[in-house]
Design a protein around this motif. Structure first.
Motif, PDB file in Angstrom:
ATOM      1  N   VAL A 182       0.860  -1.182   0.000  1.00 18.41           N
ATOM      2  CA  VAL A 182       0.000   0.000   0.000  1.00 18.41           C
ATOM      3  C   VAL A 182       0.893   1.229   0.000  1.00 18.41           C
ATOM      4  O   VAL A 182       1.799   1.346   0.834  1.00 18.41           O
ATOM      5  N   ASP A 183       0.648   2.148  -0.927  1.00 15.51           N
ATOM      6  CA  ASP A 183       1.381   3.410  -0.971  1.00 15.51           C
ATOM      7  C   ASP A 183       0.373   4.534  -0.797  1.00 15.51           C
ATOM      8  O   ASP A 183      -0.420   4.820  -1.692  1.00 15.51           O
ATOM      9  N   THR A 184       0.386   5.193   0.371  1.00 18.97           N
ATOM     10  CA  THR A 184      -0.605   6.227   0.645  1.00 18.97           C
ATOM     11  C   THR A 184      -0.322   7.500  -0.140  1.00 18.97           C
ATOM     12  O   THR A 184      -1.251   8.255  -0.444  1.00 18.97           O
ATOM     13  N   ARG A 185       0.932   7.762  -0.478  1.00 12.74           N
ATOM     14  CA  ARG A 185       1.237   8.954  -1.271  1.00 12.74           C
ATOM     15  C   ARG A 185       0.735   8.797  -2.702  1.00 12.74           C
ATOM     16  O   ARG A 185       0.144   9.710  -3.265  1.00 12.74           O
ATOM     17  N   ALA A 186       0.995   7.660  -3.286  1.00 10.31           N
ATOM     18  CA  ALA A 186       0.523   7.407  -4.651  1.00 10.31           C
ATOM     19  C   ALA A 186      -0.954   7.034  -4.672  1.00 10.31           C
ATOM     20  O   ALA A 186      -1.584   7.036  -5.709  1.00 10.31           O
ATOM     21  N   GLN A 187      -1.497   6.695  -3.511  1.00  9.10           N
ATOM     22  CA  GLN A 187      -2.899   6.335  -3.335  1.00  9.10           C
ATOM     23  C   GLN A 187      -3.243   5.076  -4.128  1.00  9.10           C
ATOM     24  O   GLN A 187      -4.272   4.995  -4.790  1.00  9.10           O
ATOM     25  N   LEU A 188      -2.368   4.073  -4.009  1.00  7.78           N
ATOM     26  CA  LEU A 188      -2.536   2.835  -4.752  1.00  7.78           C
ATOM     27  C   LEU A 188      -2.178   1.631  -3.902  1.00  7.78           C
ATOM     28  O   LEU A 188      -1.359   1.702  -2.988  1.00  7.78           O
ATOM     29  N   ILE A 189      -2.791   0.512  -4.217  1.00  3.85           N
ATOM     30  CA  ILE A 189      -2.499  -0.765  -3.581  1.00  3.85           C
ATOM     31  C   ILE A 189      -2.102  -1.750  -4.657  1.00  3.85           C
ATOM     32  O   ILE A 189      -2.609  -1.699  -5.782  1.00  3.85           O
ATOM     33  N   SER A 190      -1.160  -2.637  -4.331  1.00  5.02           N
ATOM     34  CA  SER A 190      -0.758  -3.723  -5.224  1.00  5.02           C
ATOM     35  C   SER A 190      -0.790  -5.028  -4.455  1.00  5.02           C
ATOM     36  O   SER A 190      -0.383  -5.086  -3.290  1.00  5.02           O
ATOM     37  N   VAL A 191      -1.261  -6.069  -5.114  1.00  6.27           N
ATOM     38  CA  VAL A 191      -1.293  -7.407  -4.525  1.00  6.27           C
ATOM     39  C   VAL A 191      -0.383  -8.301  -5.350  1.00  6.27           C
ATOM     40  O   VAL A 191      -0.486  -8.329  -6.582  1.00  6.27           O
ATOM     41  N   PHE A 192       0.514  -9.013  -4.689  1.00  2.50           N
ATOM     42  CA  PHE A 192       1.487  -9.862  -5.361  1.00  2.50           C
ATOM     43  C   PHE A 192       1.319 -11.315  -4.935  1.00  2.50           C
ATOM     44  O   PHE A 192       1.050 -11.603  -3.766  1.00  2.50           O
ATOM     45  N   ARG A 193       1.482 -12.211  -5.891  1.00  2.08           N
ATOM     46  CA  ARG A 193       1.516 -13.642  -5.598  1.00  2.08           C
ATOM     47  C   ARG A 193       2.701 -14.233  -6.323  1.00  2.08           C
ATOM     48  O   ARG A 193       2.882 -14.012  -7.523  1.00  2.08           O
ATOM     49  N   ALA A 194       3.512 -14.976  -5.584  1.00  2.00           N
ATOM     50  CA  ALA A 194       4.706 -15.603  -6.157  1.00  2.00           C
ATOM     51  C   ALA A 194       5.577 -14.572  -6.877  1.00  2.00           C
ATOM     52  O   ALA A 194       6.213 -14.874  -7.880  1.00  2.00           O
ATOM     53  N   GLY A 195       5.574 -13.342  -6.381  1.00  2.00           N
ATOM     54  CA  GLY A 195       6.416 -12.296  -6.958  1.00  2.00           C
ATOM     55  C   GLY A 195       5.792 -11.532  -8.106  1.00  2.00           C
ATOM     56  O   GLY A 195       6.395 -10.598  -8.628  1.00  2.00           O
ATOM     57  N   HIS A 196       4.578 -11.888  -8.523  1.00  2.00           N
ATOM     58  CA  HIS A 196       3.913 -11.242  -9.647  1.00  2.00           C
ATOM     59  C   HIS A 196       2.713 -10.437  -9.154  1.00  2.00           C
ATOM     60  O   HIS A 196       1.913 -10.939  -8.354  1.00  2.00           O
ATOM     61  N   GLU A 197       2.576  -9.226  -9.641  1.00  2.96           N
ATOM     62  CA  GLU A 197       1.418  -8.427  -9.272  1.00  2.96           C
ATOM     63  C   GLU A 197       0.168  -9.015  -9.926  1.00  2.96           C
ATOM     64  O   GLU A 197       0.136  -9.237 -11.133  1.00  2.96           O
ATOM     65  N   ILE A 198      -0.864  -9.229  -9.106  1.00  2.39           N
ATOM     66  CA  ILE A 198      -2.110  -9.791  -9.635  1.00  2.39           C
ATOM     67  C   ILE A 198      -3.283  -8.831  -9.485  1.00  2.39           C
ATOM     68  O   ILE A 198      -4.345  -9.064 -10.051  1.00  2.39           O
ATOM     69  N   GLY A 199      -3.104  -7.757  -8.723  1.00  6.14           N
ATOM     70  CA  GLY A 199      -4.190  -6.803  -8.554  1.00  6.14           C
ATOM     71  C   GLY A 199      -3.679  -5.441  -8.160  1.00  6.14           C
ATOM     72  O   GLY A 199      -2.656  -5.318  -7.480  1.00  6.14           O
ATOM     73  N   THR A 200      -4.376  -4.400  -8.601  1.00 13.37           N
ATOM     74  CA  THR A 200      -4.035  -3.031  -8.218  1.00 13.37           C
ATOM     75  C   THR A 200      -5.291  -2.183  -8.226  1.00 13.37           C
ATOM     76  O   THR A 200      -6.220  -2.442  -8.994  1.00 13.37           O
ATOM     77  N   ALA A 201      -5.341  -1.174  -7.351  1.00 17.16           N
ATOM     78  CA  ALA A 201      -6.527  -0.321  -7.252  1.00 17.16           C
ATOM     79  C   ALA A 201      -6.147   1.027  -6.660  1.00 17.16           C
ATOM     80  O   ALA A 201      -5.171   1.153  -5.909  1.00 17.16           O
ATOM     81  N   VAL A 202      -6.954   2.032  -6.970  1.00 22.39           N
ATOM     82  CA  VAL A 202      -6.878   3.323  -6.301  1.00 22.39           C
ATOM     83  C   VAL A 202      -7.555   3.179  -4.935  1.00 22.39           C
ATOM     84  O   VAL A 202      -8.593   2.528  -4.814  1.00 22.39           O
ATOM     85  N   ILE A 203      -6.964   3.801  -3.915  1.00 20.89           N
ATOM     86  CA  ILE A 203      -7.445   3.620  -2.547  1.00 20.89           C
ATOM     87  C   ILE A 203      -7.869   4.935  -1.907  1.00 20.89           C
ATOM     88  O   ILE A 203      -7.551   6.025  -2.385  1.00 20.89           O
ATOM     89  N   LEU A 204      -8.579   4.810  -0.790  1.00 21.78           N
ATOM     90  CA  LEU A 204      -8.716   5.871   0.189  1.00 21.78           C
ATOM     91  C   LEU A 204      -7.822   5.539   1.369  1.00 21.78           C
ATOM     92  O   LEU A 204      -7.529   4.371   1.626  1.00 21.78           O
ATOM     93  N   TYR A 205      -7.419   6.565   2.111  1.00 20.25           N
ATOM     94  CA  TYR A 205      -6.573   6.333   3.278  1.00 20.25           C
ATOM     95  C   TYR A 205      -6.921   7.356   4.345  1.00 20.25           C
ATOM     96  O   TYR A 205      -7.784   8.208   4.156  1.00 20.25           O
ATOM     97  N   GLY A 206      -6.233   7.280   5.491  1.00 21.67           N
ATOM     98  CA  GLY A 206      -6.588   8.108   6.625  1.00 21.67           C
ATOM     99  C   GLY A 206      -6.303   9.582   6.428  1.00 21.67           C
ATOM    100  O   GLY A 206      -5.260   9.962   5.894  1.00 21.67           O
ATOM    101  N   ALA A 207      -7.247  10.436   6.869  1.00 19.89           N
ATOM    102  CA  ALA A 207      -7.090  11.884   6.781  1.00 19.89           C
ATOM    103  C   ALA A 207      -6.194  12.379   7.908  1.00 19.89           C
ATOM    104  O   ALA A 207      -5.777  11.620   8.783  1.00 19.89           O
TER     105      ALA A 207
END
Length: 213
Positions: A103-128
């Motif tokens: 999770v990168d709050t500055r870039a406002q993005l999340i990445s999910v990795f399996r076996a070293g490969h990214e399988i999912g990414t999304a724009v996020i909300l985070y704490g104010a």
């Protein structure tokens, strides 16, 4: 209010390492525009048109900068800028293996990795301000599919709890102008996929905000 950060896929000196579909993030130390002569962050595409192979040099630099904590082999190809509510999930051809989340709050993005490969990414909300999402490494403590927050009297479907005091990844209405009380809010379709893929004990690596004391 969430802060939108622009992102690309270039690496320039020690300043940039771009990880994730368009994902995960402009991991920028200097947060300056990429120089035209900057080297590419990734090498040629892998056999799948949906993925890009991460170069060993870029990976080593990101590890040294503390922007990732384990090797990454490939990231998703996301050709267009992602907007609030957008996500991509594609694990076709990715082998079974350990799953971890970045999770990168500055870039406002999340990445999910399996076996070293990214399988999912999304724009996020985070704490104010005042309720920031803490940085650090957090194992998933519990999975709660139909969780409802007693503290905020709000539904939090597909909750992956990260801390004992309630910080979690969960489905949210991800749109401009909204924030969380310290959690990581993700689009519901993405949250459903992540909930199915993740297990208690899987690690979440959060960068971008100060670590909680």
């Amino acid at each position: 209010m969430p802060r939108w950060r622009s992102f690309g896929r270039l690496i320039g000196g020690a300043a940039f390492f771009l990880l994730g579909g368009t994902t995960a993030a402009t991991l920028s130390v200097a947060r300056q525009p990429a120089h035209p002569a900057a080297a590419r962050a990734v090498d040629a595409a892998t056999p799948s048109a949906n993925r890009i192979e991460v170069s060993p040099a870029a990976m080593r630099q990101a590890l040294a900068a503390g922007q990732i904590d384990r090797p990454v082999k490939s990231v998703l190809q996301v050709p267009a800028r992602m907007q609030y509510g957008d996500f991509k999930w594609d694990d076709a051809g990715v082998p079974a293996g350990p799953l971890w989340i970045r999770v990168d709050t500055r870039a406002q993005l999340i990445s999910v990795f399996r076996a070293g490969h990214e399988i999912g990414t999304a724009v996020i909300l985070y704490g104010a301000d005042g309720l920031e999402t803490p940085a650090g490494k957090f194992p998933i403590l519990a999975k709660l599919k139909d969780h409802h927050s007693a503290t905020y009297d709000a539904p939090m479907p597909y909750t992956l709890r990260l801390t004992k005091d309630g910080v979690a990844i969960h489905a949210s209405d991800v749109r401009w102008g909204l924030a969380t009380h310290g959690c990581v809010g993700v689009p519901e379709g993405f949250a459903k996929q992540l909930f199915a893929a993740a297990s208690v004990g899987d690690e979440v690596f959060v960068v971008g905000n100060p670590k909680r004391a």
